[in-house]
Design an enzyme around this catalytic site. Structure first.
Site, PDB file in Angstrom:
ATOM      1  N   TYR A  23       0.808  -1.221   0.000  1.00  0.00           N
ATOM      2  CA  TYR A  23       0.000   0.000   0.000  1.00  0.00           C
ATOM      3  C   TYR A  23       0.841   1.272   0.000  1.00  0.00           C
ATOM      4  O   TYR A  23       0.321   2.360   0.200  1.00  0.00           O
ATOM      5  CB  TYR A  23      -0.955  -0.008   1.191  1.00  0.00           C
ATOM      6  CG  TYR A  23      -1.818  -1.242   1.217  1.00  0.00           C
ATOM      7  CD1 TYR A  23      -2.814  -1.419   0.266  1.00  0.00           C
ATOM      8  CD2 TYR A  23      -1.607  -2.245   2.149  1.00  0.00           C
ATOM      9  CE1 TYR A  23      -3.591  -2.565   0.253  1.00  0.00           C
ATOM     10  CE2 TYR A  23      -2.398  -3.390   2.146  1.00  0.00           C
ATOM     11  CZ  TYR A  23      -3.378  -3.543   1.204  1.00  0.00           C
ATOM     12  OH  TYR A  23      -4.151  -4.674   1.183  1.00  0.00           O
ATOM     13  N   HIS A 100      -8.595   2.102  -4.973  1.00  0.00           N
ATOM     14  CA  HIS A 100      -7.756   1.098  -4.303  1.00  0.00           C
ATOM     15  C   HIS A 100      -6.313   1.549  -4.372  1.00  0.00           C
ATOM     16  O   HIS A 100      -5.845   1.964  -5.438  1.00  0.00           O
ATOM     17  CB  HIS A 100      -7.894  -0.274  -4.968  1.00  0.00           C
ATOM     18  CG  HIS A 100      -9.267  -0.819  -4.896  1.00  0.00           C
ATOM     19  ND1 HIS A 100      -9.784  -1.360  -3.741  1.00  0.00           N
ATOM     20  CD2 HIS A 100     -10.249  -0.883  -5.820  1.00  0.00           C
ATOM     21  CE1 HIS A 100     -11.032  -1.747  -3.970  1.00  0.00           C
ATOM     22  NE2 HIS A 100     -11.333  -1.456  -5.219  1.00  0.00           N
TER      23      HIS A 100
END
Length: 148
Positions: A23, A100
């Site tokens: 991430y 996302h």
């Protein structure tokens, strides 16, 4: 000033702390600050939230129906499992952008199907914080378009 809500699902509060780097390195508070600044530049108010609980996210989507011109959502792990979140999103009349941090199609096969996408106006994935900022820019254009 138009209001937009940006919802983040389970474990998003841990962004920047993941050793795998999936991430990115930006912490959740850094991501929030960057998104709030970008929304202000674009001329709309941003309500940026995170919850680890499905029902809370649903409550917030229902709240957004009353007060927001648009909605961005990263439902995180609930993206692949939550029909109730999909149902709540389908009741929202404004544009919805699914965001996302990671490219979900380069990850495990179970992440390749998003229930959220059925309700989304568009999807941004795999660009980390940059994707969130691109989602906000797109939302700024979408909420300024005349009603059809």
């Amino acid at each position: 000033m138009k209001q937009v809500m940006f919802l983040n699902g389970p474990n998003a509060n841990l962004y920047g702390l993941d050793r795998s780097g999936t991430y990115g390195s930006d912490s959740f508070p850094q991501i929030e600050a960057a998104c709030l600044a970008r929304a202000a530049e674009l001329g709309f108010a941003l309500d940026f939230r995170q919850s680890n609980h499905e029902g809370v996210l649903i409550d917030w989507i229902q709240e957004a129906r009353q007060s927001c011109a648009g909605l961005l959502i990263n439902a995180a792990g609930l993206t692949y499992t939550s029909i109730p979140i999909l149902d709540a999103l389908l009741s929202f009349d404004g544009p919805i952008i699914e965001c996302h941090m990671s490219n979900i199609w380069k990850r495990e096969p179970f992440r390749h199907h998003s229930f959220i996408s059925k309700a989304a106006t568009g999807v941004v994935a795999g660009l980390g914080l940059r994707g969130y900022l691109l989602g906000l820019a797109a939302m700024g254009e979408l909420i300024d378009e005349p009603a059809q």
